[in-house]
Design a protein around this motif. Structure first.
Motif, PDB file in Angstrom:
ATOM      1  N   PHE A  86       0.806  -1.077  -0.131  1.00  0.00           N
ATOM      2  CA  PHE A  86      -0.047  -0.078  -0.017  1.00  0.00           C
ATOM      3  C   PHE A  86       1.066   1.089   0.049  1.00  0.00           C
ATOM      4  N   LEU A  87       2.031   1.128   0.582  1.00  0.00           N
ATOM      5  CA  LEU A  87       2.798   2.316   0.693  1.00  0.00           C
ATOM      6  C   LEU A  87       3.300   2.697  -0.911  1.00  0.00           C
ATOM      7  N   PRO A  88       3.870   1.808  -1.388  1.00  0.00           N
ATOM      8  CA  PRO A  88       4.527   2.166  -2.848  1.00  0.00           C
ATOM      9  C   PRO A  88       3.012   2.470  -3.602  1.00  0.00           C
ATOM     10  N   TYR A  89       1.966   2.062  -3.380  1.00  0.00           N
ATOM     11  CA  TYR A  89       0.798   2.454  -4.140  1.00  0.00           C
ATOM     12  C   TYR A  89       0.406   3.965  -3.886  1.00  0.00           C
ATOM     13  N   VAL A  90       0.555   4.299  -2.628  1.00  0.00           N
ATOM     14  CA  VAL A  90       0.181   5.918  -2.289  1.00  0.00           C
ATOM     15  C   VAL A  90       1.264   6.726  -2.691  1.00  0.00           C
ATOM     16  N   THR A  91       2.623   6.224  -2.732  1.00  0.00           N
ATOM     17  CA  THR A  91       3.796   6.999  -3.268  1.00  0.00           C
ATOM     18  C   THR A  91       3.771   7.330  -4.736  1.00  0.00           C
ATOM     19  N   VAL A  92       3.512   6.262  -5.505  1.00  0.00           N
ATOM     20  CA  VAL A  92       3.361   6.564  -6.943  1.00  0.00           C
ATOM     21  C   VAL A  92       2.198   7.281  -7.379  1.00  0.00           C
ATOM     22  N   GLY A  93       1.074   7.249  -6.632  1.00  0.00           N
ATOM     23  CA  GLY A  93      -0.396   7.934  -6.741  1.00  0.00           C
ATOM     24  C   GLY A  93       0.230   9.484  -6.487  1.00  0.00           C
ATOM     25  N   ALA A 263       0.137   1.524 -12.454  1.00  0.00           N
ATOM     26  CA  ALA A 263       0.064  -0.174 -12.842  1.00  0.00           C
ATOM     27  C   ALA A 263       1.149  -0.713 -13.241  1.00  0.00           C
ATOM     28  N   PRO A 264       2.106  -0.111 -14.339  1.00  0.00           N
ATOM     29  CA  PRO A 264       3.231  -0.989 -14.786  1.00  0.00           C
ATOM     30  C   PRO A 264       4.358  -0.628 -13.432  1.00  0.00           C
ATOM     31  N   LEU A 265       4.327   0.722 -12.980  1.00  0.00           N
ATOM     32  CA  LEU A 265       5.465   0.822 -11.794  1.00  0.00           C
ATOM     33  C   LEU A 265       5.131  -0.163 -10.687  1.00  0.00           C
ATOM     34  N   LEU A 266       4.123  -0.711 -10.343  1.00  0.00           N
ATOM     35  CA  LEU A 266       3.897  -1.380  -9.459  1.00  0.00           C
ATOM     36  C   LEU A 266       3.816  -2.869  -9.568  1.00  0.00           C
TER      37      LEU A 266
END
Length: 304
Positions: A86-93, A263-266
């Protein structure tokens, strides 16, 4: 006796009409050819902002990292999410959102802020838009450092298959599909140019538009899956019960621009309808922007 000349005076050629599509396309083409000008100005904007700072533009990275870490920790607990995904998700967002936010907010004032240059520098008006977008690209590059740090920390979790709480699909993990992030970002930049061009022209004529946009953009942030994801909408009312609520995200164009890059970054499952929606916005948006440039390009210098 005074003689009158019978020779007709030379005909004065009619003034060329500035409201043509040829001139609108020429403005964009000539602005692109002046890459050294807007590239240098955009880089100088970054240096000027952090002129007497000790660590300079690294404050951009630190600010982004602090915000992503704080909100990632908070919302992972509130929504019951696994921190490693979730932390990578929030970061990229947040990284993508900051780029979009900067383009929209600064795009509304791109011509107003460059009043002096527009009146004294004989250059295409699109030059000022490209300068602003290039500046946002540099900000994006600085913020991308945070992504690589988070990726290094949570690399094992992101390279294996994982499921985020509330999702109905299993994400394959980071693989060769990460290369899709490059055309996704190019598409994001291409859309950024027409957004700034269109909103810049409208805002120069109607000065109430920038405050309205600045207020409305805060609402858009909370309606966009940045600190929450779409799977949570199903979780709220049970399996399938929140399917109608997904329309809240689907009718939000920023959601689709986020997904083609996030999506591709994660290593997440990519729905190709996001690319279709973004492609449609690209075509329609540029058509409207060129039309506005055709009709009002010559008036920008008077409106500012």
């Amino acid at each position: 006796m005074q003689q009158t000349s019978t020779v007709d005076p030379p005909a004065v050629p009619p003034a060329p009409d500035s409201r043509t599509f040829a001139r609108a396309f020429a403005d964009v083409r000539d602005a692109w050819r002046q890459r050294e000008l807007w590239g240098h100005l955009g880089w100088q904007d970054i240096k000027q902002r952090y002129r007497r700072s000790v660590i300079g533009p690294l404050w951009i990275t630190i600010s982004m990292g602090t915000t992503a870490l704080a909100l990632g920790l908070l919302y992972s607990q509130l929504l019951g999410q696994e921190l490693s995904t979730f932390l990578p998700y929030v970061t990229v967002g947040f990284i993508v959102w900051n780029f979009i936010l900067g383009v929209v907010t600064e795009g509304t004032e791109v011509f107003i802020a460059n009043e002096g240059l527009i009146k004294h520098l004989p250059a295409p008006v699109t030059v000022h838009v490209l300068r602003m977008v290039w500046r946002q690209v540099l900000f994006f590059a600085h913020n991308l450092v945070v992504y690589f740090v988070v990726l290094a920390v949570f690399f094992p979790a992101l390279t294996e298959q994982y499921v985020m709480e509330g999702d109905t699909v299993t994400h394959p993990g980071i693989s060769w599909t990460i290369v899709l992030a490059l055309p996704a970002f190019v598409l994001l930049v291409v859309n950024a140019v027409w957004v700034a061009l269109l909103f810049g022209i409208i805002s120069t004529r109607f000065r109430d538009i920038p405050p309205v946009i600045h207020s409305f953009i805060q609402l858009v942030f909370f309606m966009t899956p940045i600190v929450w994801h779409v799977g949570v909408l199903n979780k709220v009312t049970g399996e399938g019960g929140g399917s109608w609520k997904i329309l809240v995200a689907e009718f939000n164009p920023i959601y689709h621009f986020l997904e083609i890059l996030r999506a591709p970054l994660l290593g997440q499952q990519q729905d190709w309808h996001h690319w279709v929606v973004v492609g449609g916005f690209t075509v329609v948006g540029w058509a409207v922007a060129i039309l506005a440039l055709r009709n009002y390009r010559a008036r920008v210098s008077y409106w500012v």
